[in-house]
Design a protein around this motif. Structure first.
Motif, mmCIF file in Angstrom:
data_model
loop_
_atom_site.group_PDB
_atom_site.id
_atom_site.type_symbol
_atom_site.label_atom_id
_atom_site.label_comp_id
_atom_site.label_asym_id
_atom_site.label_seq_id
_atom_site.Cartn_x
_atom_site.Cartn_y
_atom_site.Cartn_z
ATOM 1 N N TRP A 1 36.238 32.896 52.839
ATOM 2 C CA TRP A 1 36.553 31.530 52.411
ATOM 3 C C TRP A 1 35.819 31.169 51.120
ATOM 4 C CZ3 TRP A 1 32.961 27.708 51.805
ATOM 5 C CH2 TRP A 1 31.721 27.903 52.402
ATOM 6 N N ILE A 2 34.682 31.778 50.862
ATOM 7 C CA ILE A 2 33.969 31.506 49.612
ATOM 8 C C ILE A 2 34.756 32.071 48.439
ATOM 9 C CG2 ILE A 2 31.865 31.996 48.312
ATOM 10 C CD1 ILE A 2 30.361 31.954 50.962
ATOM 11 N N ARG A 3 35.273 33.300 48.594
ATOM 12 C CA ARG A 3 36.081 33.897 47.529
ATOM 13 C C ARG A 3 37.340 33.076 47.295
ATOM 14 N NH1 ARG A 3 37.019 40.178 47.517
ATOM 15 N NH2 ARG A 3 35.023 40.064 46.484
ATOM 16 N N VAL A 4 37.982 32.602 48.363
ATOM 17 C CA VAL A 4 39.192 31.789 48.227
ATOM 18 C C VAL A 4 38.864 30.480 47.522
ATOM 19 C CG1 VAL A 4 40.900 30.481 49.543
ATOM 20 C CG2 VAL A 4 40.361 32.824 50.191
ATOM 21 N N ALA A 5 37.759 29.851 47.881
ATOM 22 C CA ALA A 5 37.377 28.579 47.252
ATOM 23 C C ALA A 5 37.105 28.749 45.766
ATOM 24 C CB ALA A 5 36.152 27.998 47.959
ATOM 25 N N VAL A 6 36.427 29.830 45.385
ATOM 26 C CA VAL A 6 36.118 30.056 43.972
ATOM 27 C C VAL A 6 37.393 30.354 43.189
ATOM 28 C CG1 VAL A 6 34.895 31.586 42.387
ATOM 29 C CG2 VAL A 6 33.751 30.755 44.423
ATOM 30 N N LEU A 7 38.286 31.156 43.753
ATOM 31 C CA LEU A 7 39.544 31.455 43.067
ATOM 32 C C LEU A 7 40.403 30.201 42.909
ATOM 33 C CD1 LEU A 7 40.511 34.872 44.663
ATOM 34 C CD2 LEU A 7 39.893 34.475 42.293
ATOM 35 N N LEU A 8 40.476 29.376 43.946
ATOM 36 C CA LEU A 8 41.267 28.147 43.849
ATOM 37 C C LEU A 8 40.617 27.112 42.935
ATOM 38 C CD1 LEU A 8 42.584 27.767 47.497
ATOM 39 C CD2 LEU A 8 43.761 28.663 45.489
ATOM 40 N N ALA A 9 39.297 27.102 42.848
ATOM 41 C CA ALA A 9 38.623 26.223 41.882
ATOM 42 C C ALA A 9 39.001 26.618 40.462
ATOM 43 C CB ALA A 9 37.113 26.289 42.070
ATOM 44 N N GLY A 10 39.134 27.917 40.205
ATOM 45 C CA GLY A 10 39.572 28.371 38.891
ATOM 46 C C GLY A 10 40.994 27.956 38.590
ATOM 47 N N VAL A 11 41.864 27.930 39.617
ATOM 48 C CA VAL A 11 43.242 27.478 39.408
ATOM 49 C C VAL A 11 43.257 26.016 38.969
ATOM 50 C CG1 VAL A 11 45.414 26.984 40.621
ATOM 51 C CG2 VAL A 11 44.276 29.161 40.965
ATOM 52 N N VAL A 12 42.373 25.224 39.526
ATOM 53 C CA VAL A 12 42.317 23.802 39.166
ATOM 54 C C VAL A 12 41.642 23.595 37.810
ATOM 55 C CG1 VAL A 12 41.338 21.578 39.858
ATOM 56 C CG2 VAL A 12 42.350 23.082 41.569
ATOM 57 N N LEU A 13 40.569 24.324 37.536
ATOM 58 C CA LEU A 13 39.786 24.075 36.323
ATOM 59 C C LEU A 13 40.366 24.690 35.044
ATOM 60 C CD1 LEU A 13 36.189 24.619 37.736
ATOM 61 C CD2 LEU A 13 37.275 22.457 37.137
ATOM 62 N N LEU A 14 41.139 25.732 35.168
ATOM 63 C CA LEU A 14 41.593 26.455 33.983
ATOM 64 C C LEU A 14 43.017 26.129 33.565
ATOM 65 C CD1 LEU A 14 40.079 29.928 34.864
ATOM 66 C CD2 LEU A 14 39.212 28.283 33.232
ATOM 67 N N VAL A 15 43.542 24.992 33.957
ATOM 68 C CA VAL A 15 44.910 24.610 33.591
ATOM 69 C C VAL A 15 45.003 24.538 32.067
ATOM 70 C CG1 VAL A 15 46.618 22.757 33.728
ATOM 71 C CG2 VAL A 15 45.252 23.343 35.721
ATOM 72 N N PRO A 16 46.021 25.177 31.468
ATOM 73 C CA PRO A 16 46.166 25.134 30.004
ATOM 74 C C PRO A 16 46.741 23.783 29.550
ATOM 75 C CG PRO A 16 47.892 26.490 30.976
ATOM 76 C CD PRO A 16 46.979 26.093 32.087
ATOM 77 N N TRP A 17 45.873 22.823 29.333
ATOM 78 C CA TRP A 17 46.316 21.464 29.036
ATOM 79 C C TRP A 17 47.119 21.339 27.742
ATOM 80 C CZ3 TRP A 17 46.939 18.488 32.806
ATOM 81 C CH2 TRP A 17 46.094 18.534 33.909
ATOM 82 N N PRO A 18 46.835 22.099 26.690
ATOM 83 C CA PRO A 18 47.715 21.979 25.509
ATOM 84 C C PRO A 18 49.167 22.347 25.831
ATOM 85 C CG PRO A 18 45.702 23.092 24.908
ATOM 86 C CD PRO A 18 45.682 22.933 26.395
ATOM 87 N N PHE A 19 49.366 23.340 26.669
ATOM 88 C CA PHE A 19 50.728 23.717 27.057
ATOM 89 C C PHE A 19 51.353 22.702 28.002
ATOM 90 C CE2 PHE A 19 53.732 25.983 29.806
ATOM 91 C CZ PHE A 19 54.595 26.481 28.851
ATOM 92 N N VAL A 20 50.555 22.164 28.903
ATOM 93 C CA VAL A 20 51.071 21.205 29.881
ATOM 94 C C VAL A 20 51.473 19.907 29.183
ATOM 95 C CG1 VAL A 20 50.450 19.783 31.879
ATOM 96 C CG2 VAL A 20 49.807 22.181 31.824
ATOM 97 N N THR A 21 50.661 19.417 28.271
ATOM 98 C CA THR A 21 50.948 18.130 27.649
ATOM 99 C C THR A 21 52.010 18.230 26.554
ATOM 100 O OG1 THR A 21 49.099 18.444 26.140
ATOM 101 C CG2 THR A 21 48.694 17.174 28.152
ATOM 102 N N VAL A 22 51.950 19.279 25.741
ATOM 103 C CA VAL A 22 52.881 19.392 24.601
ATOM 104 C C VAL A 22 54.054 20.277 24.973
ATOM 105 C CG1 VAL A 22 53.095 20.105 22.217
ATOM 106 C CG2 VAL A 22 51.017 19.010 22.972
ATOM 107 N N GLY A 23 53.811 21.356 25.690
ATOM 108 C CA GLY A 23 54.877 22.293 26.048
ATOM 109 C C GLY A 23 55.202 23.217 24.895
#
Length: 154
Positions: free
Chosen positions: A128-150
């Motif tokens: 569960w620690i490995r899963v939590a760290v991997l899922l935290a990366g999914v939340v923290l590393l979102v490519p915001w320039p691509f999401v906002t501008v496309g």
């Protein structure tokens, strides 16, 4: 009568019963810390050493989760490349290319670095620690320039 005060704490033959190897009778299982070092006592009185455990692979759900999260990180890398390239003309008004390029390269490498670091640093820990760290990366590393501008932009 002896004058030694420690005689009351000893029985005759205590010294002869020191165990040489840790073992349990056949049919018993050791649990807890150090249980892999405990052997078994056979019917003839010999002690069989504990079997050497082979490394255990990932379970099927964990393997699927790691594959899906790895794919998401790969998409994030592509998103950082596309979003960063779309952001570069706008960023050149604010900062020089010498300042933009290292952070652009680091943003592209961040998902792969997070995946590698979480894989190495959570080895030997609970799943569960490995899963939590991997899922935290999914939340923290979102490519915001691509999401906002496309890709097309507005």
């Amino acid at each position: 009568m002896t004058s030694d005060s420690d005689d009351a704490l000893n029985w005759d033959g205590d010294e002869a019963q020191t165990p040489k190897e840790r073992a349990l009778p056949h049919g018993w299982n050791a649990v807890g810390k150090g249980s892999h070092d405990v052997g078994t006592i056979e019917d003839d009185g010999t002690v069989t050493p504990a079997p050497v455990d082979e490394p255990v692979g990932l379970s099927t759900p964990m393997l699927l989760l790691v594959g899906v999260v790895g794919g998401v990180y790969l998409l994030y890398t592509i998103g950082w490349i596309v979003g960063g390239l779309r952001l570069q003309p706008l960023a050149s008004f604010l900062v020089s290319d010498v300042m933009f390029l290292p952070w652009f390269v680091l943003a592209i490498a961040a998902p792969a670095l997070w995946f590698l670091a979480s894989w190495v640093l959570t080895r030997g820990r609970a799943a569960w620690i490995r899963v939590a760290v991997l899922l935290a990366g999914v939340v923290l590393l979102v490519p915001w320039p691509f999401v906002t501008v496309g890709v097309i932009g507005s």
